[in-house]
Design a protein around this motif. Structure first.
Motif, PDB file in Angstrom:
ATOM      1  N   HIS A 131       0.813  -1.206   0.000  1.00 47.32           N
ATOM      2  CA  HIS A 131       0.000   0.000   0.000  1.00 47.32           C
ATOM      3  C   HIS A 131       0.853   1.265   0.000  1.00 47.32           C
ATOM      4  CE1 HIS A 131      -3.436  -2.575   0.524  1.00 47.32           C
ATOM      5  NE2 HIS A 131      -2.805  -3.174   1.524  1.00 47.32           N
ATOM      6  N   ARG A 132       0.182   2.392  -0.002  1.00 48.52           N
ATOM      7  CA  ARG A 132       0.845   3.694  -0.048  1.00 48.52           C
ATOM      8  C   ARG A 132       1.899   3.844   1.050  1.00 48.52           C
ATOM      9  NH1 ARG A 132      -1.457   9.140   2.139  1.00 48.52           N
ATOM     10  NH2 ARG A 132      -0.097  10.655   1.115  1.00 48.52           N
ATOM     11  N   ILE A 133       1.543   3.478   2.257  1.00 51.32           N
ATOM     12  CA  ILE A 133       2.460   3.612   3.391  1.00 51.32           C
ATOM     13  C   ILE A 133       3.099   2.259   3.665  1.00 51.32           C
ATOM     14  CG2 ILE A 133       2.630   4.216   5.831  1.00 51.32           C
ATOM     15  CD1 ILE A 133       0.130   6.032   5.319  1.00 51.32           C
ATOM     16  N   PRO A 134       4.439   2.209   3.721  1.00 55.51           N
ATOM     17  CA  PRO A 134       5.114   0.938   4.023  1.00 55.51           C
ATOM     18  C   PRO A 134       4.590   0.321   5.319  1.00 55.51           C
ATOM     19  CG  PRO A 134       6.715   2.595   3.345  1.00 55.51           C
ATOM     20  CD  PRO A 134       5.395   3.301   3.517  1.00 55.51           C
ATOM     21  N   ASP A 135       4.539  -1.000   5.355  1.00 54.13           N
ATOM     22  CA  ASP A 135       3.972  -1.711   6.498  1.00 54.13           C
ATOM     23  C   ASP A 135       4.594  -1.305   7.834  1.00 54.13           C
ATOM     24  OD1 ASP A 135       2.327  -3.015   4.731  1.00 54.13           O
ATOM     25  OD2 ASP A 135       3.339  -4.961   4.902  1.00 54.13           O
ATOM     26  N   LEU A 136       5.919  -1.209   7.910  1.00 53.08           N
ATOM     27  CA  LEU A 136       6.544  -0.870   9.185  1.00 53.08           C
ATOM     28  C   LEU A 136       6.204   0.552   9.625  1.00 53.08           C
ATOM     29  CD1 LEU A 136      10.034  -2.608   8.929  1.00 53.08           C
ATOM     30  CD2 LEU A 136       8.038  -3.322  10.265  1.00 53.08           C
ATOM     31  N   LEU A 137       6.070   1.468   8.695  1.00 53.34           N
ATOM     32  CA  LEU A 137       5.681   2.832   9.063  1.00 53.34           C
ATOM     33  C   LEU A 137       4.215   2.874   9.498  1.00 53.34           C
ATOM     34  CD1 LEU A 137       7.568   4.983   6.408  1.00 53.34           C
ATOM     35  CD2 LEU A 137       8.355   4.102   8.628  1.00 53.34           C
ATOM     36  N   LYS A 138       3.393   2.027   8.899  1.00 51.11           N
ATOM     37  CA  LYS A 138       2.006   1.897   9.336  1.00 51.11           C
ATOM     38  C   LYS A 138       1.962   1.334  10.764  1.00 51.11           C
ATOM     39  CE  LYS A 138      -0.370   0.423   5.956  1.00 51.11           C
ATOM     40  NZ  LYS A 138      -1.018  -0.442   4.983  1.00 51.11           N
ATOM     41  N   ASN A 139       2.894   0.407  11.057  1.00 50.21           N
ATOM     42  CA  ASN A 139       2.948  -0.182  12.396  1.00 50.21           C
ATOM     43  C   ASN A 139       3.299   0.843  13.464  1.00 50.21           C
ATOM     44  OD1 ASN A 139       2.303  -2.685  11.395  1.00 50.21           O
ATOM     45  ND2 ASN A 139       4.391  -3.469  11.433  1.00 50.21           N
ATOM     46  N   VAL A 140       4.293   1.686  13.204  1.00 51.84           N
ATOM     47  CA  VAL A 140       4.661   2.688  14.207  1.00 51.84           C
ATOM     48  C   VAL A 140       3.505   3.658  14.422  1.00 51.84           C
ATOM     49  CG1 VAL A 140       5.862   4.383  12.721  1.00 51.84           C
ATOM     50  CG2 VAL A 140       6.567   4.106  15.082  1.00 51.84           C
ATOM     51  N   ASP A 141       2.787   3.984  13.380  1.00 51.80           N
ATOM     52  CA  ASP A 141       1.605   4.836  13.481  1.00 51.80           C
ATOM     53  C   ASP A 141       0.536   4.173  14.357  1.00 51.80           C
ATOM     54  OD1 ASP A 141      -0.005   7.200  12.328  1.00 51.80           O
ATOM     55  OD2 ASP A 141      -1.253   5.465  11.808  1.00 51.80           O
ATOM     56  N   SER A 142       0.276   2.908  14.122  1.00 48.75           N
ATOM     57  CA  SER A 142      -0.739   2.168  14.889  1.00 48.75           C
ATOM     58  C   SER A 142      -0.368   2.053  16.362  1.00 48.75           C
ATOM     59  CB  SER A 142      -0.937   0.765  14.316  1.00 48.75           C
ATOM     60  OG  SER A 142      -1.455   0.839  13.022  1.00 48.75           O
ATOM     61  N   LEU A 143       0.899   1.791  16.651  1.00 49.21           N
ATOM     62  CA  LEU A 143       1.344   1.683  18.046  1.00 49.21           C
ATOM     63  C   LEU A 143       1.144   3.006  18.782  1.00 49.21           C
ATOM     64  CD1 LEU A 143       4.636  -0.383  17.588  1.00 49.21           C
ATOM     65  CD2 LEU A 143       2.470  -1.187  18.563  1.00 49.21           C
ATOM     66  N   GLY A 144       1.402   4.097  18.104  1.00 57.55           N
ATOM     67  CA  GLY A 144       1.215   5.401  18.729  1.00 57.55           C
ATOM     68  C   GLY A 144      -0.238   5.706  19.018  1.00 57.55           C
ATOM     69  N   ARG A 145      -1.114   5.307  18.130  1.00 54.37           N
ATOM     70  CA  ARG A 145      -2.552   5.594  18.303  1.00 54.37           C
ATOM     71  C   ARG A 145      -3.209   4.655  19.310  1.00 54.37           C
ATOM     72  NH1 ARG A 145      -4.370   8.969  14.150  1.00 54.37           N
ATOM     73  NH2 ARG A 145      -2.887   9.127  12.438  1.00 54.37           N
ATOM     74  N   ASN A 146      -2.599   3.511  19.568  1.00 52.33           N
ATOM     75  CA  ASN A 146      -3.156   2.515  20.489  1.00 52.33           C
ATOM     76  C   ASN A 146      -3.009   3.027  21.930  1.00 52.33           C
ATOM     77  OD1 ASN A 146      -3.709   0.350  22.174  1.00 52.33           O
ATOM     78  ND2 ASN A 146      -2.732  -1.143  20.814  1.00 52.33           N
ATOM     79  N   LYS A 147      -4.112   3.428  22.529  1.00 54.13           N
ATOM     80  CA  LYS A 147      -4.077   4.000  23.877  1.00 54.13           C
ATOM     81  C   LYS A 147      -3.635   2.994  24.936  1.00 54.13           C
ATOM     82  CE  LYS A 147      -7.356   7.557  22.829  1.00 54.13           C
ATOM     83  NZ  LYS A 147      -8.637   8.169  23.032  1.00 54.13           N
ATOM     84  N   ASN A 148      -3.769   1.724  24.651  1.00 53.14           N
ATOM     85  CA  ASN A 148      -3.383   0.691  25.623  1.00 53.14           C
ATOM     86  C   ASN A 148      -1.919   0.272  25.502  1.00 53.14           C
ATOM     87  OD1 ASN A 148      -6.033   0.525  26.683  1.00 53.14           O
ATOM     88  ND2 ASN A 148      -6.615  -0.698  24.918  1.00 53.14           N
ATOM     89  N   TYR A 149      -1.224   0.752  24.457  1.00 55.89           N
ATOM     90  CA  TYR A 149       0.164   0.340  24.237  1.00 55.89           C
ATOM     91  C   TYR A 149       1.092   1.376  24.858  1.00 55.89           C
ATOM     92  CZ  TYR A 149       4.345  -1.421  22.021  1.00 55.89           C
ATOM     93  OH  TYR A 149       5.585  -1.941  21.797  1.00 55.89           O
TER      94      TYR A 149
END
Length: 170
Positions: A151-169
């Motif tokens: 996809h447009r955003i590389p998977d690992l960069l999508k992962n760092v984004d998701s970890l930041g948005r995850n309020k429980n992480y």
């Protein structure tokens, strides 16, 4: 090793996440670092780096940078064609110009024409905007273009984004 950072703001706090991976085409994260800082200043137009740079520098204190090949940030390294520093440029200076910084932005910043590279990934018609210091811009763009992911955003960069948005992480 390669590091990728992202910071998320909530109330007057900032959560900075850094992922570490070993090769540009990796599919897995080898280490994750997270820090929450309180008392973050309000955003001031044109001075975003003053808000986010202290968060990144604080988290970098716990990371051994001796083998760091590059750091990827979410945003711009420079902010205009005079090559005035954005967040990544200030980070590059803070690290004594020793570690290349690559900025990957999802939205265009119109003040830059010559010193940014637009790349398309996957089936997306919407580009990513790449800026850099300490590494040739064309090389930086190719490294990001060739990162793993369909996809447009590389998977690992999508992962760092998701970890930041995850309020429980944390």
């Amino acid at each position: 090793m390669i590091l990728a950072f992202d910071t998320y703001y909530f109330e007057n706090n900032a959560k900075t996440v850094c992922i570490q991976f070993e090769k540009w085409n990796d599919t897995t994260i080898t280490k994750t670092f997270v820090e929450i800082i309180s008392g973050i200043e309000e955003y001031k137009s044109g001075e975003f780096y003053k808000r986010e740079l202290p968060c990144i520098l604080s988290l970098l204190k716990v990371i051994d940078l001796s083998e760091c090949e590059a750091i990827i940030i979410d945003g711009f390294v420079i902010i205009d064609d005079n090559q005035n520093d954005g967040l990544g440029g200030y980070l590059f200076k803070s690290l004594n110009f020793k570690i290349p910084i690559i900025g990957v932005a999802k939205n265009n910043f119109s003040k830059i024409e010559k010193f940014k590279k637009e790349i398309l990934r996957g089936e997306s018609k919407k580009p990513l905007y790449i800026t850099s210091k300490g590494i040739n811009l064309n090389e930086a763009a190719e490294l990001i273009r060739n990162m793993h992911g369909k996809h447009r955003i590389p998977d690992l960069l999508k992962n760092v984004d998701s970890l930041g948005r995850n309020k429980n992480y944390t």
